[in-house]
Each structure stands twice: as C-alpha cells, then as structure tokens.
Design a protein around this motif. Sequence first.
Motif, PDB file in Angstrom:
ATOM      1  N   HIS A  31      -6.076   0.280   6.519  1.00 37.88           N
ATOM      2  CA  HIS A  31      -6.823   0.734   5.402  1.00 37.88           C
ATOM      3  C   HIS A  31      -8.343   0.290   5.960  1.00 37.88           C
ATOM      4  O   HIS A  31      -8.304  -0.380   6.689  1.00 37.88           O
ATOM      5  CB  HIS A  31      -6.487  -0.169   4.280  1.00 37.88           C
ATOM      6  CG  HIS A  31      -6.603  -1.508   4.367  1.00 37.88           C
ATOM      7  ND1 HIS A  31      -5.286  -2.127   5.138  1.00 37.88           N
ATOM      8  CD2 HIS A  31      -7.453  -2.783   4.368  1.00 37.88           C
ATOM      9  CE1 HIS A  31      -5.573  -3.373   5.250  1.00 37.88           C
ATOM     10  NE2 HIS A  31      -6.672  -3.763   4.810  1.00 37.88           N
ATOM     11  N   LEU A  66     -10.877   1.122  -0.771  1.00 35.95           N
ATOM     12  CA  LEU A  66     -10.243   1.014   0.354  1.00 35.95           C
ATOM     13  C   LEU A  66      -9.342   2.249   0.567  1.00 35.95           C
ATOM     14  O   LEU A  66      -8.814   3.026  -0.585  1.00 35.95           O
ATOM     15  CB  LEU A  66      -8.693   0.159  -0.019  1.00 35.95           C
ATOM     16  CG  LEU A  66      -9.052  -1.430  -0.191  1.00 35.95           C
ATOM     17  CD1 LEU A  66      -7.751  -2.209  -0.325  1.00 35.95           C
ATOM     18  CD2 LEU A  66      -9.878  -1.926   1.042  1.00 35.95           C
ATOM     19  N   HIS A  72     -11.984  -0.187   4.818  1.00 30.21           N
ATOM     20  CA  HIS A  72     -12.748  -0.796   3.770  1.00 30.21           C
ATOM     21  C   HIS A  72     -14.073   0.249   3.533  1.00 30.21           C
ATOM     22  O   HIS A  72     -14.742   0.115   4.617  1.00 30.21           O
ATOM     23  CB  HIS A  72     -13.222  -2.186   3.882  1.00 30.21           C
ATOM     24  CG  HIS A  72     -12.329  -3.306   3.892  1.00 30.21           C
ATOM     25  ND1 HIS A  72     -11.934  -3.862   2.857  1.00 30.21           N
ATOM     26  CD2 HIS A  72     -11.118  -3.275   4.833  1.00 30.21           C
ATOM     27  CE1 HIS A  72     -10.754  -4.902   3.170  1.00 30.21           C
ATOM     28  NE2 HIS A  72     -10.267  -4.503   4.337  1.00 30.21           N
ATOM     29  N   HIS A 116      -9.832  -4.154   9.613  1.00 35.93           N
ATOM     30  CA  HIS A 116      -9.447  -5.376  10.166  1.00 35.93           C
ATOM     31  C   HIS A 116      -8.288  -5.012  10.961  1.00 35.93           C
ATOM     32  O   HIS A 116      -7.252  -4.527  10.297  1.00 35.93           O
ATOM     33  CB  HIS A 116      -9.153  -6.525   9.032  1.00 35.93           C
ATOM     34  CG  HIS A 116     -10.441  -6.722   8.201  1.00 35.93           C
ATOM     35  ND1 HIS A 116     -10.393  -7.304   7.118  1.00 35.93           N
ATOM     36  CD2 HIS A 116     -11.755  -6.915   8.713  1.00 35.93           C
ATOM     37  CE1 HIS A 116     -11.601  -7.696   6.722  1.00 35.93           C
ATOM     38  NE2 HIS A 116     -12.290  -7.348   7.435  1.00 35.93           N
ATOM     39  N   PHE A 122       0.974  -1.289  -0.093  1.00 38.66           N
ATOM     40  CA  PHE A 122       0.024   0.037   0.004  1.00 38.66           C
ATOM     41  C   PHE A 122       0.833   1.216   0.026  1.00 38.66           C
ATOM     42  O   PHE A 122       0.510   2.199  -0.693  1.00 38.66           O
ATOM     43  CB  PHE A 122      -1.027   0.010   1.031  1.00 38.66           C
ATOM     44  CG  PHE A 122      -2.254  -0.965   0.670  1.00 38.66           C
ATOM     45  CD1 PHE A 122      -2.229  -1.665  -0.249  1.00 38.66           C
ATOM     46  CD2 PHE A 122      -3.211  -1.237   1.836  1.00 38.66           C
ATOM     47  CE1 PHE A 122      -3.309  -2.585  -0.495  1.00 38.66           C
ATOM     48  CE2 PHE A 122      -4.397  -2.058   1.708  1.00 38.66           C
ATOM     49  CZ  PHE A 122      -4.406  -2.831   0.690  1.00 38.66           C
ATOM     50  N   GLY A 155      -8.570 -11.087  10.382  1.00 43.18           N
ATOM     51  CA  GLY A 155      -8.387 -11.416   9.049  1.00 43.18           C
ATOM     52  C   GLY A 155      -7.594 -10.332   8.276  1.00 43.18           C
ATOM     53  O   GLY A 155      -7.714 -10.286   7.067  1.00 43.18           O
ATOM     54  N   GLN A 156      -6.938  -9.467   8.927  1.00 46.66           N
ATOM     55  CA  GLN A 156      -5.926  -8.230   8.446  1.00 46.66           C
ATOM     56  C   GLN A 156      -4.855  -9.297   7.707  1.00 46.66           C
ATOM     57  O   GLN A 156      -4.064 -10.082   8.052  1.00 46.66           O
ATOM     58  CB  GLN A 156      -5.304  -7.424   9.428  1.00 46.66           C
ATOM     59  CG  GLN A 156      -4.670  -6.379   8.626  1.00 46.66           C
ATOM     60  CD  GLN A 156      -3.960  -5.578   9.820  1.00 46.66           C
ATOM     61  OE1 GLN A 156      -4.071  -5.636  10.949  1.00 46.66           O
ATOM     62  NE2 GLN A 156      -3.370  -4.432   9.358  1.00 46.66           N
ATOM     63  N   THR A 157      -4.671  -8.889   6.420  1.00 40.88           N
ATOM     64  CA  THR A 157      -3.760  -9.412   5.489  1.00 40.88           C
ATOM     65  C   THR A 157      -2.718  -8.342   4.771  1.00 40.88           C
ATOM     66  O   THR A 157      -1.540  -8.906   4.672  1.00 40.88           O
ATOM     67  CB  THR A 157      -4.181 -10.155   4.176  1.00 40.88           C
ATOM     68  OG1 THR A 157      -5.008  -8.906   3.486  1.00 40.88           O
ATOM     69  CG2 THR A 157      -5.388 -11.327   4.533  1.00 40.88           C
ATOM     70  N   VAL A 158      -3.045  -7.105   4.936  1.00 41.22           N
ATOM     71  CA  VAL A 158      -2.169  -6.043   4.455  1.00 41.22           C
ATOM     72  C   VAL A 158      -2.145  -5.295   5.655  1.00 41.22           C
ATOM     73  O   VAL A 158      -2.909  -4.512   6.228  1.00 41.22           O
ATOM     74  CB  VAL A 158      -2.631  -5.236   3.387  1.00 41.22           C
ATOM     75  CG1 VAL A 158      -1.800  -4.312   3.050  1.00 41.22           C
ATOM     76  CG2 VAL A 158      -2.883  -6.287   2.066  1.00 41.22           C
ATOM     77  N   LYS A 181     -10.053   1.418  -5.700  1.00 35.93           N
ATOM     78  CA  LYS A 181     -10.914   0.110  -5.693  1.00 35.93           C
ATOM     79  C   LYS A 181     -10.239  -1.191  -4.933  1.00 35.93           C
ATOM     80  O   LYS A 181      -9.057  -1.443  -5.643  1.00 35.93           O
ATOM     81  CB  LYS A 181     -11.325  -0.116  -7.160  1.00 35.93           C
ATOM     82  CG  LYS A 181     -12.503   0.868  -7.506  1.00 35.93           C
ATOM     83  CD  LYS A 181     -12.941   0.383  -9.008  1.00 35.93           C
ATOM     84  CE  LYS A 181     -14.153   1.349  -9.624  1.00 35.93           C
ATOM     85  NZ  LYS A 181     -14.420   1.135 -10.820  1.00 35.93           N
ATOM     86  N   ASP A 182     -10.878  -1.837  -4.360  1.00 37.39           N
ATOM     87  CA  ASP A 182     -10.278  -3.183  -3.953  1.00 37.39           C
ATOM     88  C   ASP A 182     -10.336  -4.083  -5.146  1.00 37.39           C
ATOM     89  O   ASP A 182     -10.994  -4.264  -5.969  1.00 37.39           O
ATOM     90  CB  ASP A 182     -11.206  -3.926  -3.007  1.00 37.39           C
ATOM     91  CG  ASP A 182     -10.310  -5.096  -1.982  1.00 37.39           C
ATOM     92  OD1 ASP A 182     -10.025  -4.727  -0.863  1.00 37.39           O
ATOM     93  OD2 ASP A 182     -10.013  -5.889  -2.650  1.00 37.39           O
ATOM     94  N   ILE A 183      -8.965  -4.897  -5.212  1.00 44.01           N
ATOM     95  CA  ILE A 183      -8.824  -5.765  -6.174  1.00 44.01           C
ATOM     96  C   ILE A 183      -9.654  -6.907  -6.271  1.00 44.01           C
ATOM     97  O   ILE A 183      -9.807  -7.530  -7.422  1.00 44.01           O
ATOM     98  CB  ILE A 183      -7.279  -6.281  -6.140  1.00 44.01           C
ATOM     99  CG1 ILE A 183      -6.714  -6.506  -7.603  1.00 44.01           C
ATOM    100  CG2 ILE A 183      -7.040  -7.228  -5.280  1.00 44.01           C
ATOM    101  CD1 ILE A 183      -5.353  -6.554  -7.580  1.00 44.01           C
TER     102      ILE A 183
HETATM  103  P1  AMP Z   1      -7.543  -6.855   5.002  1.00 46.40           P
HETATM  104  O1  AMP Z   1      -6.069  -6.626   5.174  1.00 46.40           O
HETATM  105  O2  AMP Z   1      -8.003  -8.000   5.452  1.00 46.40           O
HETATM  106  O3  AMP Z   1      -8.213  -5.726   5.588  1.00 46.40           O
HETATM  107  O4  AMP Z   1      -7.600  -6.859   3.139  1.00 46.40           O
HETATM  108  C1  AMP Z   1      -6.796  -6.253   2.350  1.00 46.40           C
HETATM  109  C2  AMP Z   1      -7.476  -6.100   1.239  1.00 46.40           C
HETATM  110  O5  AMP Z   1      -6.695  -5.481   0.310  1.00 46.40           O
HETATM  111  C3  AMP Z   1      -8.041  -7.189   0.521  1.00 46.40           C
HETATM  112  O6  AMP Z   1      -9.764  -6.780   0.596  1.00 46.40           O
HETATM  113  C4  AMP Z   1      -7.614  -7.354  -0.940  1.00 46.40           C
HETATM  114  O7  AMP Z   1      -8.512  -7.473  -1.852  1.00 46.40           O
HETATM  115  C5  AMP Z   1      -7.043  -5.849  -0.858  1.00 46.40           C
HETATM  116  N1  AMP Z   1      -5.819  -5.588  -1.951  1.00 46.40           N
HETATM  117  C6  AMP Z   1      -4.738  -6.542  -1.762  1.00 46.40           C
HETATM  118  N2  AMP Z   1      -3.717  -6.053  -2.713  1.00 46.40           N
HETATM  119  C7  AMP Z   1      -4.592  -5.101  -3.498  1.00 46.40           C
HETATM  120  C8  AMP Z   1      -4.104  -4.320  -4.529  1.00 46.40           C
HETATM  121  N3  AMP Z   1      -2.917  -4.474  -5.135  1.00 46.40           N
HETATM  122  N4  AMP Z   1      -5.049  -3.516  -5.180  1.00 46.40           N
HETATM  123  C9  AMP Z   1      -6.119  -3.311  -4.547  1.00 46.40           C
HETATM  124  N5  AMP Z   1      -6.539  -4.133  -3.314  1.00 46.40           N
HETATM  125  C10 AMP Z   1      -5.815  -4.953  -2.907  1.00 46.40           C
END
Ligand code: AMP
Length: 116
Positions: A102, A42, A104, A89, A8, A95-98, A31-33
């Motif tokens: 951010h 996001l 949503h 998240h 990000f 469930g935070q992945t990034v 836009k979320d991917i």
């Molecule tokens: P979370 O960390 O669970 O809040 O979610 C991370 C969000 O980032 C997910 O909804 C992904 O689809 C989104 N995401 C990850 N990589 C990208 C990207 N390159 N562009 C847009 N959205 C992304």
Amino acid sequence: MSDPNCIFCKIAAKQIPSALLHEDNLVVAFKDIAPQVPVHVLIVPKVHVSGLDGLGEEHKDLVGHIALVGQKLARDLGVAESGYRMVVHCGPDAGQTVFHLHFHLLGGAPMGGKMV
Ligand code: AMP
Ligand code: ZN
C-alpha cells in the motif's frame, strides 16, 4: 491472487467496509482509519503483493498506475498545489504493519523538512 487472511484483500473485495475514494480494475484507494495528516489515503493494489519487496517485473505497470492514481487523488483532494507525499513502508525497520502493498498519500498540512 488474494489472501483470505489479509485485511486489505478483504477491503478490496468489499468484505470489510472502507471509506472508498477510488476504484478501478487494478487498485482501490480509501481513507486511512487512523489519519496522520488531514489527507491520508491508502492506495492498494487488488492483487495480493506482500509489499515493495514482493514486487516483480510483472508489477511494473501496476506501480506506475499507482503513482498516477496518487497524482489524480492529490488533485481531486486539493493538495496538489500545497504538496503531498507518497510513502511506502517495507519491513520491520520501516514500521510496516499490514503486509499487503500500500502507498500512503499524505497531505493537507506541512510535514516539515525531515523525512523521518
Ligand atoms: P503500514 O503497514 O505501516 O504502512 O500502515 C498500515 C496502515 O493501514 C496504517 O496507517 C493503518 O492506520 C491503516 N489501516 C489498518 N487497517 C485499516 C482499515 N481497516 N482501514 C483503513 N486503514 C487501515
Ligand atoms: Zn492482501
């Protein structure tokens, strides 16, 4: 300020493309991917903060700004009347992945009465 390994941070710096909907001195919104609902945006601070748990007193104005950007985007994207959510998240159970803060912005379809 910026983490060279953070996706990000790279999007905010335009090193990685995104479907950008809003930019100002503090945030980008794109836009979320992998959208979960028709409107899935996001809202991301330009400064690298790992998540809600990484916030400090110095970020109070930033968080308020993000809420107002979310409100504006919801209006611009036509979901202010139908309704929307702003969701963050924080950590593994959520469930935070990034690990760059951010918010949503979710809307454009009924999301039901349950939060999870
Ligand atoms: P979370 O960390 O669970 O809040 O979610 C991370 C969000 O980032 C997910 O909804 C992904 O689809 C989104 N995401 C990850 N990589 C990208 C990207 N390159 N562009 C847009 N959205 C992304
Ligand atoms: Zn970052």
